[in-house]
Scaffold this motif. Structure first.
Motif, PDB file in Angstrom:
ATOM      1  N   PRO A 186       0.804  -1.235   0.000  1.00 32.38           N
ATOM      2  CA  PRO A 186       0.000   0.000   0.000  1.00 32.38           C
ATOM      3  C   PRO A 186       0.832   1.279   0.000  1.00 32.38           C
ATOM      4  CG  PRO A 186      -0.167  -1.134   2.109  1.00 32.38           C
ATOM      5  CD  PRO A 186       0.512  -2.074   1.179  1.00 32.38           C
ATOM      6  N   MET A 187       2.033   1.218   0.583  1.00 33.36           N
ATOM      7  CA  MET A 187       2.914   2.379   0.618  1.00 33.36           C
ATOM      8  C   MET A 187       4.361   1.907   0.673  1.00 33.36           C
ATOM      9  SD  MET A 187       1.544   5.425   0.426  1.00 33.36           S
ATOM     10  CE  MET A 187       2.785   6.517   1.163  1.00 33.36           C
ATOM     11  N   PRO A 188       5.309   2.759   0.296  1.00 28.62           N
ATOM     12  CA  PRO A 188       6.723   2.400   0.434  1.00 28.62           C
ATOM     13  C   PRO A 188       7.096   2.238   1.905  1.00 28.62           C
ATOM     14  CG  PRO A 188       6.429   4.378  -0.917  1.00 28.62           C
ATOM     15  CD  PRO A 188       5.118   4.099  -0.264  1.00 28.62           C
ATOM     16  N   ASP A 189       8.199   1.558   2.159  1.00 24.74           N
ATOM     17  CA  ASP A 189       8.651   1.335   3.533  1.00 24.74           C
ATOM     18  C   ASP A 189       9.826   2.246   3.864  1.00 24.74           C
ATOM     19  OD1 ASP A 189      11.394  -0.667   3.391  1.00 24.74           O
ATOM     20  OD2 ASP A 189      10.131  -0.508   1.602  1.00 24.74           O
ATOM     21  N   MET A 190       9.874   2.666   5.125  1.00 20.95           N
ATOM     22  CA  MET A 190      10.963   3.532   5.559  1.00 20.95           C
ATOM     23  C   MET A 190      12.275   2.769   5.692  1.00 20.95           C
ATOM     24  SD  MET A 190      11.929   6.566   6.240  1.00 20.95           S
ATOM     25  CE  MET A 190      10.562   7.640   6.665  1.00 20.95           C
ATOM     26  N   GLN A 191      12.197   1.448   5.856  1.00 21.13           N
ATOM     27  CA  GLN A 191      13.415   0.680   6.085  1.00 21.13           C
ATOM     28  C   GLN A 191      14.349   0.689   4.879  1.00 21.13           C
ATOM     29  OE1 GLN A 191      12.790  -3.125   7.902  1.00 21.13           O
ATOM     30  NE2 GLN A 191      14.928  -3.743   7.725  1.00 21.13           N
ATOM     31  N   TYR A 192      13.785   0.557   3.684  1.00 20.03           N
ATOM     32  CA  TYR A 192      14.636   0.434   2.499  1.00 20.03           C
ATOM     33  C   TYR A 192      14.380   1.480   1.402  1.00 20.03           C
ATOM     34  CZ  TYR A 192      16.000  -4.132   4.341  1.00 20.03           C
ATOM     35  OH  TYR A 192      16.480  -5.140   5.128  1.00 20.03           O
ATOM     36  N   THR A 193      13.156   1.993   1.286  1.00 20.77           N
ATOM     37  CA  THR A 193      12.839   2.816   0.122  1.00 20.77           C
ATOM     38  C   THR A 193      13.633   4.116   0.043  1.00 20.77           C
ATOM     39  OG1 THR A 193      10.606   1.872   0.173  1.00 20.77           O
ATOM     40  CG2 THR A 193      10.966   3.737  -1.275  1.00 20.77           C
ATOM     41  N   PRO A 194      13.840   4.856   1.142  1.00 21.11           N
ATOM     42  CA  PRO A 194      14.681   6.051   1.011  1.00 21.11           C
ATOM     43  C   PRO A 194      16.097   5.718   0.527  1.00 21.11           C
ATOM     44  CG  PRO A 194      13.383   6.176   3.016  1.00 21.11           C
ATOM     45  CD  PRO A 194      13.200   4.787   2.483  1.00 21.11           C
ATOM     46  N   SER A 195      16.632   4.575   0.994  1.00 25.81           N
ATOM     47  CA  SER A 195      17.961   4.164   0.532  1.00 25.81           C
ATOM     48  C   SER A 195      17.927   3.805  -0.946  1.00 25.81           C
ATOM     49  CB  SER A 195      18.448   2.962   1.347  1.00 25.81           C
ATOM     50  OG  SER A 195      18.572   3.279   2.704  1.00 25.81           O
ATOM     51  N   PHE A 196      16.856   3.138  -1.367  1.00 22.72           N
ATOM     52  CA  PHE A 196      16.701   2.812  -2.783  1.00 22.72           C
ATOM     53  C   PHE A 196      16.748   4.077  -3.628  1.00 22.72           C
ATOM     54  CE2 PHE A 196      13.759   2.851  -6.359  1.00 22.72           C
ATOM     55  CZ  PHE A 196      14.197   1.789  -7.140  1.00 22.72           C
ATOM     56  N   TRP A 197      15.951   5.076  -3.245  1.00 21.62           N
ATOM     57  CA  TRP A 197      15.888   6.283  -4.071  1.00 21.62           C
ATOM     58  C   TRP A 197      17.173   7.099  -4.007  1.00 21.62           C
ATOM     59  CZ3 TRP A 197      13.812   6.965  -8.303  1.00 21.62           C
ATOM     60  CH2 TRP A 197      12.559   6.422  -8.611  1.00 21.62           C
ATOM     61  N   ALA A 198      17.856   7.080  -2.856  1.00 20.06           N
ATOM     62  CA  ALA A 198      19.149   7.759  -2.786  1.00 20.06           C
ATOM     63  C   ALA A 198      20.135   7.096  -3.751  1.00 20.06           C
ATOM     64  CB  ALA A 198      19.689   7.731  -1.364  1.00 20.06           C
ATOM     65  N   SER A 199      20.105   5.761  -3.808  1.00 22.12           N
ATOM     66  CA  SER A 199      21.001   5.033  -4.706  1.00 22.12           C
ATOM     67  C   SER A 199      20.645   5.266  -6.170  1.00 22.12           C
ATOM     68  CB  SER A 199      20.953   3.536  -4.388  1.00 22.12           C
ATOM     69  OG  SER A 199      21.755   2.796  -5.287  1.00 22.12           O
ATOM     70  N   VAL A 200      19.353   5.190  -6.498  1.00 22.50           N
ATOM     71  CA  VAL A 200      18.922   5.419  -7.882  1.00 22.50           C
ATOM     72  C   VAL A 200      19.268   6.845  -8.311  1.00 22.50           C
ATOM     73  CG1 VAL A 200      16.929   5.595  -9.420  1.00 22.50           C
ATOM     74  CG2 VAL A 200      17.109   3.672  -7.820  1.00 22.50           C
ATOM     75  N   ALA A 201      19.005   7.799  -7.427  1.00 26.01           N
ATOM     76  CA  ALA A 201      19.281   9.200  -7.763  1.00 26.01           C
ATOM     77  C   ALA A 201      20.771   9.435  -7.964  1.00 26.01           C
ATOM     78  CB  ALA A 201      18.732  10.117  -6.680  1.00 26.01           C
ATOM     79  N   ASN A 202      21.593   8.824  -7.133  1.00 22.54           N
ATOM     80  CA  ASN A 202      23.030   8.954  -7.314  1.00 22.54           C
ATOM     81  C   ASN A 202      23.495   8.324  -8.624  1.00 22.54           C
ATOM     82  OD1 ASN A 202      24.404  10.403  -5.179  1.00 22.54           O
ATOM     83  ND2 ASN A 202      23.638   8.838  -3.781  1.00 22.54           N
ATOM     84  N   THR A 203      22.827   7.252  -9.018  1.00 18.56           N
ATOM     85  CA  THR A 203      23.186   6.565 -10.256  1.00 18.56           C
ATOM     86  C   THR A 203      22.900   7.432 -11.479  1.00 18.56           C
ATOM     87  OG1 THR A 203      22.768   4.408  -9.255  1.00 18.56           O
ATOM     88  CG2 THR A 203      22.764   4.506 -11.658  1.00 18.56           C
ATOM     89  N   PHE A 204      21.790   8.170 -11.442  1.00 22.48           N
ATOM     90  CA  PHE A 204      21.349   8.888 -12.632  1.00 22.48           C
ATOM     91  C   PHE A 204      21.345  10.416 -12.494  1.00 22.48           C
ATOM     92  CE2 PHE A 204      19.121   4.713 -13.081  1.00 22.48           C
ATOM     93  CZ  PHE A 204      19.745   4.313 -14.258  1.00 22.48           C
ATOM     94  N   LYS A 205      21.846  10.948 -11.394  1.00 23.45           N
ATOM     95  CA  LYS A 205      21.699  12.393 -11.184  1.00 23.45           C
ATOM     96  C   LYS A 205      22.484  13.226 -12.195  1.00 23.45           C
ATOM     97  CE  LYS A 205      25.314  12.856  -7.623  1.00 23.45           C
ATOM     98  NZ  LYS A 205      25.540  13.197  -6.188  1.00 23.45           N
ATOM     99  N   ASN A 206      23.511  12.654 -12.799  1.00 25.43           N
ATOM    100  CA  ASN A 206      24.258  13.392 -13.816  1.00 25.43           C
ATOM    101  C   ASN A 206      23.680  13.210 -15.208  1.00 25.43           C
ATOM    102  OD1 ASN A 206      26.090  14.532 -12.020  1.00 25.43           O
ATOM    103  ND2 ASN A 206      27.405  12.717 -12.063  1.00 25.43           N
ATOM    104  N   ASP A 207      22.532  12.556 -15.284  1.00 26.82           N
ATOM    105  CA  ASP A 207      21.822  12.394 -16.553  1.00 26.82           C
ATOM    106  C   ASP A 207      20.371  12.793 -16.331  1.00 26.82           C
ATOM    107  OD1 ASP A 207      20.642  11.721 -18.913  1.00 26.82           O
ATOM    108  OD2 ASP A 207      21.224   9.605 -18.880  1.00 26.82           O
ATOM    109  N   ARG A 208      20.090  14.060 -16.571  1.00 27.62           N
ATOM    110  CA  ARG A 208      18.757  14.577 -16.244  1.00 27.62           C
ATOM    111  C   ARG A 208      17.705  14.241 -17.295  1.00 27.62           C
ATOM    112  NH1 ARG A 208      18.975  20.474 -15.321  1.00 27.62           N
ATOM    113  NH2 ARG A 208      20.776  20.489 -16.717  1.00 27.62           N
ATOM    114  N   THR A 209      18.086  13.447 -18.299  1.00 31.58           N
ATOM    115  CA  THR A 209      17.058  12.933 -19.210  1.00 31.58           C
ATOM    116  C   THR A 209      16.263  11.810 -18.560  1.00 31.58           C
ATOM    117  OG1 THR A 209      18.480  11.256 -20.227  1.00 31.58           O
ATOM    118  CG2 THR A 209      18.531  13.462 -21.191  1.00 31.58           C
ATOM    119  N   VAL A 210      16.790  11.213 -17.472  1.00 29.89           N
ATOM    120  CA  VAL A 210      16.108  10.119 -16.782  1.00 29.89           C
ATOM    121  C   VAL A 210      15.090  10.692 -15.812  1.00 29.89           C
ATOM    122  CG1 VAL A 210      16.401   8.079 -15.319  1.00 29.89           C
ATOM    123  CG2 VAL A 210      18.174   8.683 -16.987  1.00 29.89           C
TER     124      VAL A 210
END
Length: 490
Positions: free
Chosen positions: A284-308
């Motif tokens: 029903p909703m994202p979890d605090m245990q892992y989801t913020p870490s997931f998005w921090a990792s994804v954002a770090n992976t693609f932050k230098n490519d703003r087409t994503v």
């Protein structure tokens, strides 16, 4: 605050050969300060294990969540930790912030500890990254990626301007295309990473429909490389496969949308998709245990490519768990302890903060409640975005509640008047396209965006599939979307 279990401390006390703290010094270029510093200490060691600690100091802008990564160089294996969410994939160890210690102001420090095993050598790690940024060494300034960085024939860098998506030149853009399902479920089921081919030919077939966007659903446990996932389909292997697909999508001039679909957290209440605590169904909703870490990792992976583009969470449905709609929207934005949901929830504000905490300014999409079909209070509860680059996402199928023009006029039109609106999923279970024809016309008349579900060869009645072959042969359902895309972009 978390501490090692008493049983572990007792074992250490009985078997330890106490050694002096081994600390990695901070090394900087003359006159330059590192973006972050990490002190790594081996505080005690015994025949087969040791206790370690890290002290992290943030020397850059304040962050709302953090994730530290380093590599064990001597075959060490993490067994447990405290004051952070600890995990290990191969040699790479990750310590991600807890809900109570994620805020790290400029100049502030935080410490966390762990227990690990070792044999032969207990070499000290030599490099550390905080939210993807190297620590303990001066970072030379690098040019900020500009809106003209991508090749001219590639997808545009998109940004929000009023209620439109625009490119670097200010021209209005629409996201029109398909979903490419598989990355959310194959890995957690131990069957691979994607469902069907994701080679260049299969991606070109999408482009041949004149699609300009491909949405790629993901699984947070697979991305983070948690121990429950087959390593062949997790961690670096999974991330590299996603990056490769993103590159292929871009090579054909299409915008990649990476989206979090399946997440951690046990939910057995109303409309539960599964009873499993792991990311094996829509929660029903994202979890605090892992989801913020997931998005921090994804954002770090693609932050230098703003087409994503980043789509925060597939289909929230806190309204099925809470007693009132107000509670559902509060849960959606603020997370925390939500009525009817047994795990700590990460709200949309938490996820926006996780992305922006990395410095990423990519376009973000946030879907509403009721499986992203209800946007009635999206404007009231929309999360704050310091980058001003947030759009609303919406999903619709013929069996949803808001599946008629009257509802679209009353609930979607007010949202679309203020922010860009993207229908991240449109579809029907009739094996025809009469319903999505209505949806597409309504969106076309208003210059809005939509993506068909899904570019997979499934039975169209059990899961609306656009194709019968990965060469792009459409189903009767898919014919409607293909012909519309070709008419618009042909």
């Amino acid at each position: 605050m978390r501490h090692p279990p008493r049983s572990v401390l007792a074992a250490v006390a009985g078997a330890v050969a106490l050694i002096g703290s081994v600390t990695v010094p901070v090394v900087t270029a003359s006159g330059a300060a590192p973006a972050c510093s990490v002190e790594y200490s081996v505080t005690s060691q015994w025949d087969s294990g040791f206790q370690g600690a890290v002290k992290i100091t943030n020397n850059t802008a304040a962050m709302s969540s953090w994730s530290l990564a380093f590599d064990f160089a001597g075959g060490q294996k993490l067994t447990q930790g405290w004051n952070a969410k600890w995990s290990q994939s191969g040699t790479t160890v990750t310590a991600a912030s807890e809900s109570y210690n994620g805020s790290l102001a400029t100049g502030a420090s935080v410490s966390a500890g762990f227990i690990a095993s070792w044999s032969g050598s207990n070499a000290v790690p030599t490099s550390f990254k905080l939210n993807g940024t190297s620590c303990n060494t001066a970072v030379e300034p690098s040019p900020t990626p500009g809106p003209t960085d991508p090749a001219e024939d590639g997808p545009p860098v998109l940004r929000v301007s009023g209620n439109k998506l625009v490119d670097a030149g200010g021209a209005t853009r629409r996201l029109l295309g398909v979903n490419r399902s598989g990355g959310e479920f194959m890995c957690v089921q131990g069957r691979g990473i994607f469902d069907g081919p994701v080679d260049d030919a299969s991606v070109k077939a999408i482009a041949d429909w004149k699609a300009n966007t491909v949405r790629i659903p993901l699984n947070e446990e697979c991305w983070l490389g948690l121990s429950t996932i087959d390593p062949a389909y997790a961690g670096a292997n999974y991330i590299n496969a996603v990056k490769d697909l993103v590159a292929k999508v871009k090579a054909h001039g299409m915008t990649p949308v990476v989206e979090l679909h399946w997440t951690y957290g046990q939910y057995t209440g109303n409309s539960a998709g599964c009873s499993d605590v792991h990311a094996s169904c829509q929660k029903p909703m994202p979890d605090m245990q892992y989801t913020p870490s997931f998005w921090a990792s994804v954002a770090n992976t693609f932050k230098n490519d703003r087409t994503v583009v980043f789509d925060l969470f597939n289909e929230p449905y806190p309204d099925r768990a809470t007693s009132t709609t107000t509670q559902a929207w509060q849960c959606w934005r603020d997370g925390g302890s939500c009525p009817g949901i047994g795990y700590e929830v990460a709200g949309m504000q938490d996820l926006v903060d996780s992305v922006r905490g990395t410095g990423a300014t990519n376009l973000i999409l946030a879907g509403g409640i009721a499986y992203s079909n209800d946007l009635s209070q999206w404007l009231t509860y929309r999360p704050a975005d310091p980058a001003g680059n947030l759009a609303a996402a919406w999903h619709v199928y013929n069996f949803n509640t808001c599946a008629n023009e009257s509802c679209w006029n009353s609930t979607l039109a007010p949202v679309a008047a203020q922010v860009p609106l993207v229908a991240g999923e449109i579809g029907e279970n009739t094996c025809a396209h009469g319903f999505i024809d209505q949806v597409m016309k309504w969106f076309d008349d208003r210059g809005l965006s939509y993506l068909g579900w899904t570019w997979n060869t499934w039975d169209c009645s059990s899961g609306p599939s656009l194709i019968s072959s990965y060469d792009g042969t459409p189903t009767a359902f898919g014919t409607g979307l293909r012909d519309r895309l070709r008419a618009l972009n042909g």
